[in-house]
Design a protein around this motif. Sequence first.
Motif, PDB file in Angstrom:
ATOM      1  N   ASN A  26      50.665 -12.431  42.507  1.00  0.00           N
ATOM      2  CA  ASN A  26      50.097 -13.303  43.539  1.00  0.00           C
ATOM      3  C   ASN A  26      49.721 -12.519  44.788  1.00  0.00           C
ATOM      4  OD1 ASN A  26      50.310 -15.720  42.035  1.00  0.00           O
ATOM      5  ND2 ASN A  26      52.494 -15.800  42.514  1.00  0.00           N
ATOM      6  N   VAL A  29      46.343 -10.283  44.087  1.00  0.00           N
ATOM      7  CA  VAL A  29      45.046 -10.975  44.165  1.00  0.00           C
ATOM      8  C   VAL A  29      44.671 -11.280  45.612  1.00  0.00           C
ATOM      9  CG1 VAL A  29      45.192 -11.949  41.842  1.00  0.00           C
ATOM     10  CG2 VAL A  29      45.970 -13.303  43.775  1.00  0.00           C
ATOM     11  N   THR A  38      36.569 -10.798  44.332  1.00  0.00           N
ATOM     12  CA  THR A  38      37.779 -11.564  44.063  1.00  0.00           C
ATOM     13  C   THR A  38      38.557 -10.820  42.989  1.00  0.00           C
ATOM     14  OG1 THR A  38      36.691 -12.907  42.364  1.00  0.00           O
ATOM     15  CG2 THR A  38      36.673 -13.771  44.626  1.00  0.00           C
ATOM     16  N   ALA A  39      39.836 -11.119  42.888  1.00  0.00           N
ATOM     17  CA  ALA A  39      40.691 -10.442  41.906  1.00  0.00           C
ATOM     18  C   ALA A  39      41.404 -11.481  41.052  1.00  0.00           C
ATOM     19  CB  ALA A  39      41.713  -9.559  42.605  1.00  0.00           C
ATOM     20  N   GLN A  40      41.690 -11.086  39.835  1.00  0.00           N
ATOM     21  CA  GLN A  40      42.474 -11.918  38.924  1.00  0.00           C
ATOM     22  C   GLN A  40      43.419 -10.999  38.157  1.00  0.00           C
ATOM     23  OE1 GLN A  40      40.250 -14.108  36.002  1.00  0.00           O
ATOM     24  NE2 GLN A  40      42.011 -15.317  35.412  1.00  0.00           N
ATOM     25  N   GLN A  42      45.465 -10.783  34.846  1.00  0.00           N
ATOM     26  CA  GLN A  42      45.633 -11.415  33.533  1.00  0.00           C
ATOM     27  C   GLN A  42      47.087 -11.335  33.075  1.00  0.00           C
ATOM     28  OE1 GLN A  42      42.901  -9.318  34.123  1.00  0.00           O
ATOM     29  NE2 GLN A  42      41.497 -11.043  34.275  1.00  0.00           N
ATOM     30  N   MET A  54      44.025  -6.473  35.012  1.00  0.00           N
ATOM     31  CA  MET A  54      43.425  -7.278  36.067  1.00  0.00           C
ATOM     32  C   MET A  54      41.927  -7.031  36.134  1.00  0.00           C
ATOM     33  SD  MET A  54      45.036  -5.586  39.573  1.00  0.00           S
ATOM     34  CE  MET A  54      44.331  -6.835  40.617  1.00  0.00           C
ATOM     35  N   SER A  55      41.237  -7.814  36.956  1.00  0.00           N
ATOM     36  CA  SER A  55      39.789  -7.648  37.088  1.00  0.00           C
ATOM     37  C   SER A  55      39.370  -7.961  38.518  1.00  0.00           C
ATOM     38  CB  SER A  55      39.055  -8.557  36.104  1.00  0.00           C
ATOM     39  OG  SER A  55      39.401  -9.908  36.312  1.00  0.00           O
ATOM     40  N   THR A  57      35.841  -9.212  40.537  1.00  0.00           N
ATOM     41  CA  THR A  57      34.530  -9.830  40.331  1.00  0.00           C
ATOM     42  C   THR A  57      33.749  -9.780  41.640  1.00  0.00           C
ATOM     43  OG1 THR A  57      35.424 -11.298  38.636  1.00  0.00           O
ATOM     44  CG2 THR A  57      33.313 -11.926  39.622  1.00  0.00           C
ATOM     45  N   CYS A  64      31.751  -8.475  36.705  1.00  0.00           N
ATOM     46  CA  CYS A  64      33.196  -8.310  36.613  1.00  0.00           C
ATOM     47  C   CYS A  64      33.543  -6.946  36.029  1.00  0.00           C
ATOM     48  CB  CYS A  64      33.771  -9.422  35.725  1.00  0.00           C
ATOM     49  SG  CYS A  64      35.551  -9.369  35.547  1.00  0.00           S
ATOM     50  N   SER A  66      36.942  -5.082  34.592  1.00  0.00           N
ATOM     51  CA  SER A  66      38.351  -5.233  34.256  1.00  0.00           C
ATOM     52  C   SER A  66      38.961  -3.866  33.987  1.00  0.00           C
ATOM     53  CB  SER A  66      38.522  -6.156  33.055  1.00  0.00           C
ATOM     54  OG  SER A  66      37.815  -5.673  31.944  1.00  0.00           O
TER      55      SER A  66
END
Length: 148
Positions: A26, A29, A38-40, A42, A54-55, A57, A64, A66
């Motif tokens: 958390n 990101v 932005t970040a995500q 996984q 993670m990735s 975008t 994107c 990753s």
Amino acid sequence: MSNTIQLHRVFSAPPERVYKAFLDPNALVKWMAPHGFTAQVQHLDACVGGTYKMSFTNFSTGTCHSFGGTYQELIPNQRIRYTDQFDDPNLQGEIEMLIELKAVMVGTEVTITQSGIPAVIPTEACYLGWQESLQLLALLVNPNIPDQ
């Protein structure tokens, strides 16, 4: 051929908070993606031998990128060593990441060494991205907000 960069910052936060920000999905990101991305996360298994994915975008274009790797060394509040590897076949190679934390009178001194950066990525772009990310990290870790 690959490149290496090194960054140095001092945060007013204690080492425990800075260390946590590098391993909490958390938190990652919120600060790791440079401006305009932005970040995500996984998945993230923060233990020696554990992996993460993670990735980032591009907010404007939707492109994107990753990447993921393996945690090689975790010394709480002192050192994080892991690998990074892009999924994009045009960005071949394994990047070595070393984050060293040192408690200092005003907070935490952080040294980041990123080596094995694919030659097609300009080092200036890496420095720019990290500078932006570290500004965001400071905004996350420096405030000492008491529980209500």
